[in-house]
Design an enzyme around this catalytic site. Structure first.
Site, short mmCIF file in Angstrom:
data_model
loop_
_atom_site.label_atom_id
_atom_site.label_comp_id
_atom_site.label_asym_id
_atom_site.label_seq_id
_atom_site.Cartn_x
_atom_site.Cartn_y
_atom_site.Cartn_z
N PRO A 107 4.58 -18.86 -15.18
CA PRO A 107 3.66 -19.98 -15.37
C PRO A 107 2.34 -19.51 -16.01
O PRO A 107 1.80 -18.49 -15.63
CB PRO A 107 3.41 -20.50 -13.96
N GLU A 108 1.89 -20.26 -16.99
CA GLU A 108 0.61 -19.94 -17.63
C GLU A 108 -0.45 -20.91 -17.15
O GLU A 108 -0.17 -21.80 -16.36
CB GLU A 108 0.79 -20.00 -19.15
#
Ligand SMILES: [Zn+2]
Length: 282
Positions: free
Chosen positions: A2-3
């Site tokens: 996840p960014e």
């Protein structure tokens, strides 16, 4: 992985659903890895506290917790007394579910809330981390790097001054900027018209200002779309919440540039696959 936009989206959705709710009961798995603070200590610290609000700090999700509710009508404090800090690692997910919904494999934390909902942390690969801080004893959590959405022009330019590493590598350096991953580094460099291998310290002030603006735009756009992860995220509600953004360069090797039709090239920078348009980026 996840960014920043995914983490922001998850934090907002969890906040909408659990803000003001109380932690009634806590269950943790016997696995050692996810617990940065010993599980018994986290359990004792969490039980009885209210969620004041949940937000993103860098790539962490921080739950700001109020004072423990002593009796039935104890006075509510709006000040943060403790924090529960989550990092999703590679495969971590944070779910808000009904208490009776089936528990997925690799669930490491279940917080039963006064409303009947449960907040669950699921992480098959166990690179995620859970930490509890009692602010009476420890400092408020801070991300190591600056936040790309709130940093100003002066501070942004100062991050890169005198640095000889490639601008792409500098963008990925979490001690400089918190939460910029591979997708958003490639996309923002494309929009700013800057080649990924350019030396960070040699970019002009105008180029840096353009890059700062593009980075914010790309991240904000992704947040509006609910994150753009290419892996199969399930968001806080347990529903499939993320869809892929139309990337301009990321993972489009050999495909025509959306602006000039030159084939997109892929190189390695700091060991990471890096995508750019040789015509639009200088
Ligand atoms: Zn192009």
């Amino acid at each position: 992985m996840p960014e920043l936009p995914e983490v922001e989206t998850i934090a907002r959705r969890v906040d909408e659903r659990v803000r003001g709710d109380y932690i009634a009961q806590v269950w943790f798995s016997g696995k050692r890895e996810p617990f940065k603070t010993p599980p018994a200590h986290q359990r004792n610290g969490l039980i009885g506290r209210a969620f004041l609000f949940i937000h993103r700090v860098g790539k962490h999700i921080v739950c700001e917790l109020g004072a423990r509710r002593a009796g039935g009508d104890a006075e509510e404090s709006r000040d943060t007394q403790a924090q529960w800090i989550l990092h999703l690692g590679m495969t971590g997910r944070l779910l808000v579910t009904a208490a009776e919904s089936p528990v997925e494999p690799h669930t490491h934390a279940r917080l039963s809330l006064a409303s009947g909902l449960e907040l669950r942390f699921v992480d098959p690969r166990r690179f995620g981390r859970l930490e509890f801080r009692d602010l009476g004893r420890s400092k408020m959590f801070e991300a190591p790097g600056a936040d790309p959405l709130s940093i100003g022009p002066e501070a942004f330019a100062a991050l890169f001054r005198g640095r000889r590493l490639a601008i792409k590598a500098a963008l990925l350096n979490q001690t400089l900027l918190a939460g910029v991953g591979n997708i958003y580094a490639d996309e923002s460099l494309f929009h700013a018209g800057i080649r990924p291998r350019r030396s960070a310290g040699r970019l002009t002030r105008a180029e840096l200002e353009r890059l700062r603006g593009c980075l914010r735009q790309v991240l904000r756009h992704a947040i509006r779309l609910g994150g753009s992860s290419v892996s199969d995220y399930v968001d806080a509600d347990g529903a499939r919440g993320f869809f892929q953004v139309e990337h301009c360069v990321y993972m489009r090797t050999g495909e025509p540039c959306r602006r000039c039709h030159t084939p997109i090239r892929r190189i390695l920078v700091a060991g990471r696959g890096t995508h750019f348009c040789p015509q639009c980026q200088r």
